[in-house]
Write an enzyme that holds these catalytic residues in place. Sequence first.
Site, PDB file in Angstrom:
ATOM      1  CE1 TYR A  51      -9.436   0.484   7.115  1.00  0.00           C
ATOM      2  CE2 TYR A  51     -10.482   1.236   9.140  1.00  0.00           C
ATOM      3  CZ  TYR A  51      -9.389   1.215   8.289  1.00  0.00           C
ATOM      4  OH  TYR A  51      -8.249   1.915   8.626  1.00  0.00           O
ATOM      5  N   GLY A 102       0.804  -1.214   0.000  1.00  0.00           N
ATOM      6  CA  GLY A 102       0.000   0.000   0.000  1.00  0.00           C
ATOM      7  C   GLY A 102       0.832   1.257   0.000  1.00  0.00           C
ATOM      8  CB  ALA A 154     -15.064  -6.952  10.961  1.00  0.00           C
ATOM      9  CB  ALA A 155     -10.662  -6.561   8.066  1.00  0.00           C
ATOM     10  CE  LYS A 156      -6.925  -1.545   8.504  1.00  0.00           C
ATOM     11  NZ  LYS A 156      -5.535  -1.690   8.004  1.00  0.00           N
ATOM     12  CB  VAL A 202      -2.381  -7.238  -0.406  1.00  0.00           C
ATOM     13  CG1 VAL A 202      -1.161  -6.339  -0.530  1.00  0.00           C
ATOM     14  CG2 VAL A 202      -3.632  -6.440  -0.058  1.00  0.00           C
ATOM     15  CB  ILE A 259      -3.723   9.896  10.189  1.00  0.00           C
ATOM     16  CG1 ILE A 259      -3.543   9.033  11.439  1.00  0.00           C
ATOM     17  CG2 ILE A 259      -2.370  10.372   9.659  1.00  0.00           C
ATOM     18  CD1 ILE A 259      -2.919   9.718  12.630  1.00  0.00           C
ATOM     19  CB  SER A 271      -7.882   1.184  11.970  1.00  0.00           C
ATOM     20  OG  SER A 271      -8.813   2.241  12.133  1.00  0.00           O
TER      21      SER A 271
END
Length: 252
Positions: free
Chosen positions: A158, A19, A160-162, A69, A191, A145
Site C-alpha cells: 500500500y 472506489g 509503496a504504491a501510494k 481497476v 480519517i 496517503s
Amino acid sequence: MSAKTVSYNFTGRTLFLTGAGGGIPAAIAKLFAASGANLFLTDLHPESLTALAGELGDSTALATHPLDVSDPDAVAAAVAACRDWFGQVDYVVTGAGLYEQGTVDGMTDELWRRGVAVNLDGVFHTVRAALPHMPDGGAIVNIASMAGHRGSFGHAPYSAAKGAVLSLTRSLAQEVASRNIRCNAISPGLIDTPMVRGLMQERGGDMLKMTPLGRLGTPEEVAGVAAFLCSDSAAFLTAETIHVNGGLYIAS
C-alpha cells in the site's frame, strides 16, 4: 466534527470516480452531486454502488458501473461508457484502494501484486483511459496517503504504491499541462473510515496524541479538498499534494 459545506458550481460537468463505495470517495460523490455534477460511479462491489445511489436520490444525474481497476480492459470499457452516457469526462478522482496487512518477510507474491495492481496500476489504467475523453481544462485528483510519504508498518504494498502515485501525479501534471488539464494528489492521514478503524484499535490513542488537532479527520473534509482541486479556485494549482491529516505528518 463535520466540514462546513462549501458550494461549487459543477453543473454540466462529469465526474468519473473509482472506489465510490469507500468512505472518502462516497463523501466526494455526495459533495459533487450537491454541486451539480453528473456522476459516473464505479466500485468493485456493486452493492456499495446501489447503496450510494440510493443515498444520492433521483435528483442527481448519475450512472453506476461495477469495476475492478486492476483490469485495464474493464477500466477502458467503463470510461467509454461514461463518455457515451454523459459526453465527456471533466474530472477524474481515483479513489479505489486496497489496504491489506502483512510484513515483507512473510509476504506472498500474490499479496504484493494485488496491492500494487489496485493502488498504483489502477490509477494508471484510469487516467490513461480517461485522458482522450477529457476536455481542455479538466482536472485529475489522485487519492494518495500519508503512508506514501512515510511508509507504513505492515502495509508495504500500500505505502509503496501510494508513493508511486505521488510521483505519477507529478509526471502526469507535466504531460497534460499543454491541455490545461491539472493533476494533483491528496494525502489523507487518519480519517474516520472503516479502513482506519482497525488501525485505531491497535494504536489509535498514541497516534491521536501525536496529531496536533487531536482528532480523526472526516471523509467530508477530504471531499472538500477534492472539490477545491477540481474547481476554478485551483486553476493555477497542479503537480501538488495536499496533506489532510490534522498535522500528524509533521508531528510524527
